[in-house]
Design a protein around this motif. Structure first.
Motif, PDB file in Angstrom:
ATOM      1  N   ASN A 703       0.821  -1.219   0.000  1.00  0.00           N
ATOM      2  CA  ASN A 703       0.000   0.000   0.000  1.00  0.00           C
ATOM      3  C   ASN A 703       0.849   1.259   0.000  1.00  0.00           C
ATOM      4  O   ASN A 703       0.486   2.276  -0.566  1.00  0.00           O
ATOM      5  N   ARG A 704       2.020   1.153   0.710  1.00  0.00           N
ATOM      6  CA  ARG A 704       2.884   2.343   0.781  1.00  0.00           C
ATOM      7  C   ARG A 704       3.665   2.564  -0.508  1.00  0.00           C
ATOM      8  O   ARG A 704       4.226   3.627  -0.717  1.00  0.00           O
ATOM      9  N   GLY A 705       3.724   1.520  -1.339  1.00  0.00           N
ATOM     10  CA  GLY A 705       4.490   1.655  -2.575  1.00  0.00           C
ATOM     11  C   GLY A 705       5.768   0.862  -2.496  1.00  0.00           C
ATOM     12  O   GLY A 705       6.243   0.517  -1.424  1.00  0.00           O
ATOM     13  N   ASN A 706       6.331   0.531  -3.631  1.00  0.00           N
ATOM     14  CA  ASN A 706       7.532  -0.286  -3.685  1.00  0.00           C
ATOM     15  C   ASN A 706       8.747   0.503  -3.245  1.00  0.00           C
ATOM     16  O   ASN A 706       8.782   1.728  -3.274  1.00  0.00           O
ATOM     17  N   PHE A 707       9.788  -0.253  -2.840  1.00  0.00           N
ATOM     18  CA  PHE A 707      11.076   0.331  -2.421  1.00  0.00           C
ATOM     19  C   PHE A 707      11.755   0.977  -3.621  1.00  0.00           C
ATOM     20  O   PHE A 707      11.942   0.340  -4.657  1.00  0.00           O
ATOM     21  N   ASN A 708      12.055   2.227  -3.505  1.00  0.00           N
ATOM     22  CA  ASN A 708      12.648   2.980  -4.604  1.00  0.00           C
ATOM     23  C   ASN A 708      14.161   2.973  -4.446  1.00  0.00           C
ATOM     24  O   ASN A 708      14.713   3.730  -3.647  1.00  0.00           O
ATOM     25  N   THR A 709      14.838   2.095  -5.214  1.00  0.00           N
ATOM     26  CA  THR A 709      16.290   1.976  -5.098  1.00  0.00           C
ATOM     27  C   THR A 709      16.995   3.254  -5.510  1.00  0.00           C
ATOM     28  O   THR A 709      17.963   3.687  -4.877  1.00  0.00           O
ATOM     29  N   ASN A 710      16.512   3.889  -6.582  1.00  0.00           N
ATOM     30  CA  ASN A 710      17.151   5.121  -7.051  1.00  0.00           C
ATOM     31  C   ASN A 710      17.071   6.219  -5.998  1.00  0.00           C
ATOM     32  O   ASN A 710      18.030   6.954  -5.760  1.00  0.00           O
ATOM     33  N   GLU A 711      15.871   6.316  -5.377  1.00  0.00           N
ATOM     34  CA  GLU A 711      15.709   7.349  -4.340  1.00  0.00           C
ATOM     35  C   GLU A 711      16.620   7.050  -3.152  1.00  0.00           C
ATOM     36  O   GLU A 711      17.249   7.953  -2.603  1.00  0.00           O
ATOM     37  N   LYS A 712      16.686   5.751  -2.758  1.00  0.00           N
ATOM     38  CA  LYS A 712      17.541   5.358  -1.631  1.00  0.00           C
ATOM     39  C   LYS A 712      18.995   5.641  -1.958  1.00  0.00           C
ATOM     40  O   LYS A 712      19.768   6.086  -1.111  1.00  0.00           O
ATOM     41  N   MET A 713      19.387   5.391  -3.209  1.00  0.00           N
ATOM     42  CA  MET A 713      20.768   5.610  -3.628  1.00  0.00           C
ATOM     43  C   MET A 713      21.130   7.083  -3.568  1.00  0.00           C
ATOM     44  O   MET A 713      22.236   7.461  -3.170  1.00  0.00           O
ATOM     45  N   MET A 714      20.148   7.937  -3.933  1.00  0.00           N
ATOM     46  CA  MET A 714      20.402   9.383  -3.903  1.00  0.00           C
ATOM     47  C   MET A 714      20.572   9.879  -2.474  1.00  0.00           C
ATOM     48  O   MET A 714      21.356  10.776  -2.209  1.00  0.00           O
ATOM     49  N   ASP A 715      19.826   9.254  -1.531  1.00  0.00           N
ATOM     50  CA  ASP A 715      19.909   9.680  -0.120  1.00  0.00           C
ATOM     51  C   ASP A 715      21.103   9.074   0.594  1.00  0.00           C
ATOM     52  O   ASP A 715      21.496   9.555   1.654  1.00  0.00           O
ATOM     53  N   PHE A 716      21.663   7.982   0.056  1.00  0.00           N
ATOM     54  CA  PHE A 716      22.739   7.265   0.750  1.00  0.00           C
ATOM     55  C   PHE A 716      24.080   7.989   0.594  1.00  0.00           C
ATOM     56  O   PHE A 716      24.462   8.391  -0.492  1.00  0.00           O
ATOM     57  N   SER A 717      24.790   8.173   1.717  1.00  0.00           N
ATOM     58  CA  SER A 717      26.114   8.790   1.694  1.00  0.00           C
ATOM     59  C   SER A 717      27.165   7.717   1.898  1.00  0.00           C
ATOM     60  O   SER A 717      27.019   6.847   2.761  1.00  0.00           O
ATOM     61  N   MET A 718      28.232   7.766   1.118  1.00  0.00           N
ATOM     62  CA  MET A 718      29.284   6.762   1.230  1.00  0.00           C
ATOM     63  C   MET A 718      30.296   7.110   2.314  1.00  0.00           C
ATOM     64  O   MET A 718      31.334   6.473   2.433  1.00  0.00           O
ATOM     65  N   ASN A 719      30.015   8.158   3.093  1.00  0.00           N
ATOM     66  CA  ASN A 719      30.861   8.560   4.210  1.00  0.00           C
ATOM     67  C   ASN A 719      30.076   8.438   5.508  1.00  0.00           C
ATOM     68  O   ASN A 719      28.914   8.867   5.579  1.00  0.00           O
ATOM     69  N   LEU A 720      30.680   7.852   6.542  1.00  0.00           N
ATOM     70  CA  LEU A 720      30.080   7.755   7.873  1.00  0.00           C
ATOM     71  C   LEU A 720      31.028   8.402   8.866  1.00  0.00           C
ATOM     72  O   LEU A 720      32.172   7.974   9.021  1.00  0.00           O
ATOM     73  N   ASP A 721      30.569   9.442   9.542  1.00  0.00           N
ATOM     74  CA  ASP A 721      31.403  10.188  10.488  1.00  0.00           C
ATOM     75  C   ASP A 721      31.050   9.760  11.918  1.00  0.00           C
ATOM     76  O   ASP A 721      29.932   9.965  12.384  1.00  0.00           O
ATOM     77  N   LEU A 722      32.018   9.140  12.608  1.00  0.00           N
ATOM     78  CA  LEU A 722      31.793   8.633  13.974  1.00  0.00           C
ATOM     79  C   LEU A 722      32.421   9.525  15.032  1.00  0.00           C
ATOM     80  O   LEU A 722      32.338   9.224  16.218  1.00  0.00           O
ATOM     81  N   ARG A 723      33.075  10.610  14.625  1.00  0.00           N
ATOM     82  CA  ARG A 723      33.784  11.462  15.589  1.00  0.00           C
ATOM     83  C   ARG A 723      32.824  12.061  16.611  1.00  0.00           C
ATOM     84  O   ARG A 723      31.729  12.505  16.253  1.00  0.00           O
ATOM     85  N   GLY A 724      33.260  12.000  17.881  1.00  0.00           N
ATOM     86  CA  GLY A 724      32.452  12.567  18.955  1.00  0.00           C
ATOM     87  C   GLY A 724      31.447  11.600  19.534  1.00  0.00           C
ATOM     88  O   GLY A 724      30.755  11.907  20.497  1.00  0.00           O
ATOM     89  N   LYS A 725      31.342  10.386  18.952  1.00  0.00           N
ATOM     90  CA  LYS A 725      30.374   9.407  19.439  1.00  0.00           C
ATOM     91  C   LYS A 725      31.053   8.444  20.422  1.00  0.00           C
ATOM     92  O   LYS A 725      32.261   8.251  20.390  1.00  0.00           O
ATOM     93  N   ARG A 726      30.235   7.837  21.290  1.00  0.00           N
ATOM     94  CA  ARG A 726      30.742   6.890  22.267  1.00  0.00           C
ATOM     95  C   ARG A 726      30.880   5.502  21.647  1.00  0.00           C
ATOM     96  O   ARG A 726      30.253   5.200  20.625  1.00  0.00           O
ATOM     97  N   GLY A 727      31.716   4.662  22.288  1.00  0.00           N
ATOM     98  CA  GLY A 727      31.994   3.330  21.756  1.00  0.00           C
ATOM     99  C   GLY A 727      30.750   2.496  21.566  1.00  0.00           C
ATOM    100  O   GLY A 727      30.579   1.811  20.563  1.00  0.00           O
ATOM    101  N   GLU A 728      29.806   2.557  22.559  1.00  0.00           N
ATOM    102  CA  GLU A 728      28.614   1.712  22.468  1.00  0.00           C
ATOM    103  C   GLU A 728      27.624   2.184  21.413  1.00  0.00           C
ATOM    104  O   GLU A 728      26.718   1.427  21.024  1.00  0.00           O
ATOM    105  N   GLU A 729      27.785   3.446  20.940  1.00  0.00           N
ATOM    106  CA  GLU A 729      26.850   3.975  19.947  1.00  0.00           C
ATOM    107  C   GLU A 729      27.203   3.552  18.520  1.00  0.00           C
ATOM    108  O   GLU A 729      26.329   3.434  17.660  1.00  0.00           O
TER     109      GLU A 729
END
Length: 795
Positions: A703-729
């Motif tokens: 009902n919500r519609g199919n998974f849009n791979t192109n849209e997900k790809m546009m929103d996805f960043s290939m960089n993950l910044d963990l600075r300032g976060k705690r080990g358990e996070e």
């Protein structure tokens, strides 16, 4: 007092020592393992246990602590204490590495003194240590163990001159070699080489008189000779003289440095002791971590109350076979000091006795033991044990005589500060007499106030234990229907040997069994039958109790789900009512305004037919506009099922709500299928749902519609910044980041964690190392972050 002298062999404590040695990183720590001994000193044992427990906390926390260069400095110190002697560069390099380790240890405990107070007290061994010695050695010895050129001005000049002469020699040799090759004196593929420390040219043997120089060597066939040209002789001699000068200057420097070390020898001996002690304590802590051990509460009142106690060696052996150990609950205190365990053969009596003996001995040697933290234990002055056959041909001792010798020692020296262990009490002679003697010895030991564990098959000992204060019966439980031991200790009642039942199950004829019963006596048979009946009822009620507990747990879960659902519905109802009221008020205001405007227009148009029709038409259009729409009810939240996840179950990912089917289970991971995509995820990220809920969720997704791979790809960043976060996070963030990248077909990812102390980097890389989707990881280029960034390549 310990008895007998080979006690550690009998309880397999020597194997514990072998494991501890394997955990040490140096001979220093291993020497301490050899010195481990039994102690009844409360303060000493408590301090040893606290040291191990604090180091276990260091290991659990993941804090950086030195793990190498725990070098034995004693040989170097012995060499250095002689006047006019000197340590060579390699010796000083080892000493330098050890001093660096000591400096790191000192810094660690000074920084964390409040967290590890008992370990920090060991810094007292290093009070006299002068770390200026490290600076002095570091100024002379480089990281590869060589004397630095700037160790003295003379050495720097000598080495500079050597480099100059070697360069000059190389030029001369190259020129002569080219001339010799041009004249055909040497082979085409020949090269300048070294013989006896001098540069030489390989020359064909027939041409050796055509080149002026000295022959240093020849080939195995004699067809080639290695000549030093006459022109290079003086240069080589000059280099050799400079090398002698270099050696004399190095000896002078090392002698002066050794003179600096000599006054510090006593402090360095203590420092070496500290290094060995740290290596030893860490080995104990690693063993405790491997066996899930802890420090029980040490009480001065004589008692031994252990919960979920496990034999560490047996648990390791079973774990290697993919099996689980059955823990024991032991209670020796007050009026139940001597535990008399009975039960069938191979039912676990001896294992229980050896478990208690080994753990108590380990505890009084300063080792953490595998029990629950809320367990209690006290220390004993005497530790006696009688296990196995001590038959001695030299002393003409039979098996039974050797047991009687042990009983003589026990009865002479046992007291309230004694813990003793006797396996198969009274065996080895005629049962009637052996049982009687064992009974009298048991009563004598009880009168002396001793603590301990005794195993037996004798019925008279079970009766004595049930009638006398200070003694208590214990039984190893047995499944009579399956003829299988359950390895569970039950304190408070005696156990049956189940001899008749086992014989009957095996198929021994009734005539033989009836004759055996007549010989045993009706009263004894009735007593044993009663024990068997009690065991059957115990098993039956245990099963019923487990079933009731399971149903009660399920009921509580359903009540909780119901209450949560009810609360959600109430909140949703209030929300919808409030929204409906607000919308109704808005519509009412708009309608009133429209009606007033319509009446006004009709009056102004003086009720003309066409004008009125147009106004009414507009009013009808407005009515259609504000007419309520049919709204589909929101699908309720997916109900999570209890129980273990199995192959074929439908599950939902907790972090993103995706529905998947379990294809395969691997340890703590599961291979799942999300549509056509397969992935490996940790079980802790999954929750089990029913087939009905799966259908609802799929319908909701449709009902919500199919998974849009192109849209997900546009929103996805290939960089993950963990600075300032705690080990358990960061672990869940990394997991989601890698999973999404893998699903979208991205090959190269970039994780920024910074350099700092390297904690986030180590956590990140250790976690990535175990992920099946990751093919390779490496540092970023130095210009773009270096070790502060991890580049990840997916499969």
């Amino acid at each position: 007092m310990l008895y007998p002298s080979n006690l550690e062999q009998k309880i397999n404590f020597f194997k514990i020592k072998e494991i501890l040695k394997s955990e040490c990183t140096s001979p220093l720590g291993m020497d301490y393992v050899d010195k481990v001994s039994f102690s009844s000193d409360y303060n000493l044992v408590t301090r040893l246990l606290d040291q191990t427990e604090e180091f276990r906390q260091i290991l659990v926390s993941g804090e950086a602590f030195p793990s190498s260069n725990f070098t034995n400095l004693y040989p170097y110190l012995e060499k250095a204490k002689l006047e006019n002697s000197f340590l060579d560069a390699a010796d000083f390099h080892e000493m330098k590495l050890s001093l660096q380790t000591l400096r790191t240890c000192i810094s660690f405990f000074q920084k964390n003194e409040s967290l590890y107070p008992v370990l920090s007290q060991l810094l007292g061994l290093l009070i006299e240590l002068d770390l200026g010695l490290l600076k002095a050695i570091d100024a002379i010895i480089d990281e590869k163990g060589h004397v630095k050129s700037n160790a003295s001005r003379e050495l720097q000049l000598i080495r500079g001159q050597i480099l100059y002469e070697e360069g000059r020699l190389r030029k001369v040799m190259d020129r002569i070699f080219k001339e010799a090759r041009a004249k055909g004196l040497t082979a085409e593929d020949a090269q300048i080489t070294v013989r006896s420390g001098r540069l030489v040219i390989p020359v064909a043997a027939e041409n050796k008189r055509k080149l002026r120089g000295f022959i240093h060597d020849e080939s195995a066939t004699g067809q080639t000779v290695f000549m030093e040209p006459e022109e290079a002789l003086d240069i080589n001699n000059e280099i050799r003289d400079l090398e002698y000068m270099e050696r004399r200057e190095i000896v002078k420097i090392l002698t002066q440095l050794t003179d600096r070390v000599r006054p510090a020898i006593p402090a360095l001996r203590k420092a070496t002791n500290f290094l060995g002690l740290m290596d030893f304590i860490r080995a104990k802590a690693k063993f405790a971590q491997k066996t899930d051990s802890c420090k029980p509460e040490i009480v001065k009142e004589r008692q031994l109350i252990w919960k979920q106690a496990r034999h560490p060696l047996l648990e390791m052996a079973l774990k290697s076979q993919g099996k689980k150990i059955v823990p024991l609950n032991v209670n020796l205190s007050g009026h139940e000091r001597l535990l008399v365990i009975s039960g069938p053969n191979a039912g676990g009596k001896s294992v229980t006795l050896k478990t208690v003996a080994l753990l108590q001995y380990m505890l009084q040697c300063g080792l953490l033991i595998p029990v629950e933290p809320n367990s209690k234990s006290s220390l004993f002055d005497n530790f006696f044990i009688d296990i196995g056959d001590e038959q001695n041909l030299e002393n003409d001792l039979s098996t039974y005589s050797s047991h009687l010798m042990s009983m003589k020692h026990f009865s002479q020296f046992a007291n309230r500060k004694t813990i003793l262990f006797i396996d198969e009490f009274g065996t080895g002679t005629e049962p009637q007499f052996g049982g009687a003697i064992a009974e009298s010895i048991l009563l004598a030991l009880n009168k002396l106030g001793a603590y301990g564990v005794i195993t037996t098959h004798y019925g008279n000992l079970k009766q004595v234990a049930s009638k006398n204060q200070g003694l208590v019966n214990g039984a190893m439980r047995y499944d009579v229907d399956k003829l299988e031991p359950m390895y569970q200790l039950e304190i408070g009642k005696p156990g049956s040997s189940f001899a008749l039942e086992i014989a009957s199950k095996i198929g021994i004829s009734k005539e033989i069994l009836n004759y055996a019963k007549s010989q045993i006596g009706e009263e004894r048979v009735r007593y044993d039958r009663l024990l068997t009946q009690l065991e059957n009822e115990k098993n039956q009620y245990s099963g019923l109790l487990s079933e009731v507990k399971e149903k009660d747990k399920l009921l509580k879960t359903r009540i909780q789900e119901y209450n949560e659902l009810k609360e959600t519905l109430e909140q949703t109802k209030k929300k919808y009512l409030q929204e409906a009221k607000e919308e109704a008020k808005t519509l009412l205001d708009q309608t009133n305004k429209k009606i007033e405007a319509t009446i006004r227009q009709i009056k102004e148009g003086k009720a003309e037919k066409e004008s009125t029709k147009q106004i009414r038409k507009e009013l009808e259009e407005f009515k259609e506009k504000v007419k309520p729409e049919k709204v589909k009810l929101k699908t309720p939240a997916v109900v999570v099922l209890e129980g273990e996840i199995k192959v074929g179950d439908w599950v939902r990912l907790k972090d993103n709500g995706a529905i998947a089917e379990v294809l395969q289970l691997k340890a703590k991971e599961a291979e799942i299928s999300i549509g056509e995509l397969k992935s490996n995820v940790k079980l802790s990220r999954l929750e089990r749902i029913s087939q009905g809920e799966v259908k609802k969720e799929k319908k909701s997704i449709a009902n919500r519609g199919n998974f849009n791979t192109n849209e997900k790809m546009m929103d996805f960043s290939m960089n993950l910044d963990l600075r300032g976060k705690r080990g358990e996070e960061i672990l869940s963030l990394i997991q989601t980041f890698i999973d999404e990248g893998y699903m979208l077909g991205v090959k190269d990812l970039r994780i920024v964690h910074g350099k700092g102390n390297g904690i986030l980097r180590d956590l990140t890389r250790n976690f990535l190392k175990d992920m099946s989707q990751v093919r390779h990881m490496e540092d970023e280029h130095a210009d773009r972050g270096g070790a502060g960034v991890t580049l990840v390549t997916l499969k």
